[in-house]
Design a protein around this motif. Structure first.
Motif, PDB file in Angstrom:
ATOM      1  N   ASP A   1      -1.695  -8.927  -2.331  1.00 58.83           N
ATOM      2  CA  ASP A   1      -1.999  -7.538  -1.984  1.00 58.83           C
ATOM      3  C   ASP A   1      -1.885  -6.637  -3.211  1.00 58.83           C
ATOM      4  OD1 ASP A   1      -2.258  -7.925   0.986  1.00 58.83           O
ATOM      5  OD2 ASP A   1      -0.210  -8.628   0.702  1.00 58.83           O
ATOM      6  N   ILE A  47      -4.708  -4.365  -5.038  1.00 60.96           N
ATOM      7  CA  ILE A  47      -4.468  -2.937  -5.279  1.00 60.96           C
ATOM      8  C   ILE A  47      -4.579  -2.612  -6.768  1.00 60.96           C
ATOM      9  CG2 ILE A  47      -2.668  -1.153  -5.243  1.00 60.96           C
ATOM     10  CD1 ILE A  47      -1.703  -2.483  -2.576  1.00 60.96           C
ATOM     11  N   ASP A  69       2.317   1.779  -3.505  1.00 58.24           N
ATOM     12  CA  ASP A  69       1.314   2.321  -4.426  1.00 58.24           C
ATOM     13  C   ASP A  69       1.127   3.813  -4.211  1.00 58.24           C
ATOM     14  OD1 ASP A  69      -0.826   2.402  -6.307  1.00 58.24           O
ATOM     15  OD2 ASP A  69      -2.266   2.194  -4.674  1.00 58.24           O
ATOM     16  N   ARG A  70       0.995   4.226  -2.961  1.00 54.64           N
ATOM     17  CA  ARG A  70       0.780   5.645  -2.661  1.00 54.64           C
ATOM     18  C   ARG A  70       1.974   6.504  -3.047  1.00 54.64           C
ATOM     19  NH1 ARG A  70      -1.026   3.650   2.327  1.00 54.64           N
ATOM     20  NH2 ARG A  70       0.936   4.355   3.261  1.00 54.64           N
ATOM     21  N   LYS A 109       0.834  -1.204   0.000  1.00 51.89           N
ATOM     22  CA  LYS A 109       0.000   0.000   0.000  1.00 51.89           C
ATOM     23  C   LYS A 109       0.871   1.256   0.000  1.00 51.89           C
ATOM     24  CE  LYS A 109      -3.857  -2.238   2.388  1.00 51.89           C
ATOM     25  NZ  LYS A 109      -4.686  -2.291   3.615  1.00 51.89           N
ATOM     26  N   TRP A 110       1.966   1.231   0.770  1.00 50.71           N
ATOM     27  CA  TRP A 110       2.887   2.370   0.808  1.00 50.71           C
ATOM     28  C   TRP A 110       3.503   2.578  -0.567  1.00 50.71           C
ATOM     29  CZ3 TRP A 110       7.957   3.180  -0.405  1.00 50.71           C
ATOM     30  CH2 TRP A 110       8.536   4.363   0.042  1.00 50.71           C
TER      31      TRP A 110
END
Length: 218
Positions: free
Chosen positions: A79, A83, A22-23, A19-20
């Protein structure tokens, strides 16, 4: 360190780290992904079937889908599959993201017109098997393209690569390039050694900045 870890398993990004990534990588990588999509598009006809191996958050697959290609993408991280699927939905394009391993692609022979893998080949535990699988799933006269860092990239080339970046991203990316990413990367000669153990007979390896573009022709 990367080389030691991948002796035992494929390297992936999971959970909060995915997630990090991707952001924090989206803005810096979108221009690069469009350039890669242009390169892929120059080799295939409209409506071609394309496989991306290790798409991560799916930026390249999404760019290719926007251009009208039929895109399938496979990543070892569930994951990232989740995403990337969400990112494609937000972009209003259709990409089939699935979980799987590059050395054991769950597809029939001769399915895809083009296979692409960017910035991830150095993460594979079994690089020769991954290449053999790419050959197997390619249609006759299909092409595979691997884009990854060159272990022989110089500090000067890395400085030039990140010179247009700003803020924390610039320093983090530069540190990554100079340390674990470079240490885990392959040279042109290592790629040639791998290719000799595969059914690919025709190939071309081109140096671009800090990276290598490895073209494999079936």
């Amino acid at each position: 360190m990367m080389r030691n870890i991948r002796k035992n398993k494929d390297l992936g990004i999971y959970g909060l780290a995915a997630k990090w990534y991707d952001r924090n990588s989206r803005k810096s990588r979108l221009t690069e992904m469009k350039e890669y999509a242009n390169e892929v598009a120059s080799h295939v006809m409209k409506g071609a079937h394309i496989l991306e191996v290790a798409p991560g958050p799916g930026y390249l697959s999404i760019e290719l889908a926007k251009r009208g290609f039929h895109v399938t993408a496979i990543d070892i991280s569930p994951d990232f599959v989740e995403i990337a699927t969400q990112n494609a939905k937000e972009a209003n394009v259709s990409v089939n993201f699935i979980e799987g391993n590059a050395a054991h692609l769950p597809f029939e022979d001769n399915r895809f017109d083009f296979v692409v893998c960017t910035a991830a080949f150095k993460n594979f535990k079994e690089p020769v098997k991954a290449l053999c699988e790419m050959h197997r799933v390619l249609k006759k006269e299909g092409t595979a393209l691997i884009i990854d860092m060159n272990r022989e990239a110089t500090d000067e080339e890395i400085e030039h690569e990140v010179s247009k970046m700003k803020g924390f991203d610039k320093y983090f990316v530069k540190f990554s390039f100079k340390t674990f990413l470079k240490q885990g990367a392959y040279t042109k000669e290592e790629f040639e050694t791998f290719i000799k153990e595969t059914p690919f007979k025709n190939y071309d390896i081109r140096k671009e900045g800090i990276g290598l573009y490895v073209y494999l022709y079936k």
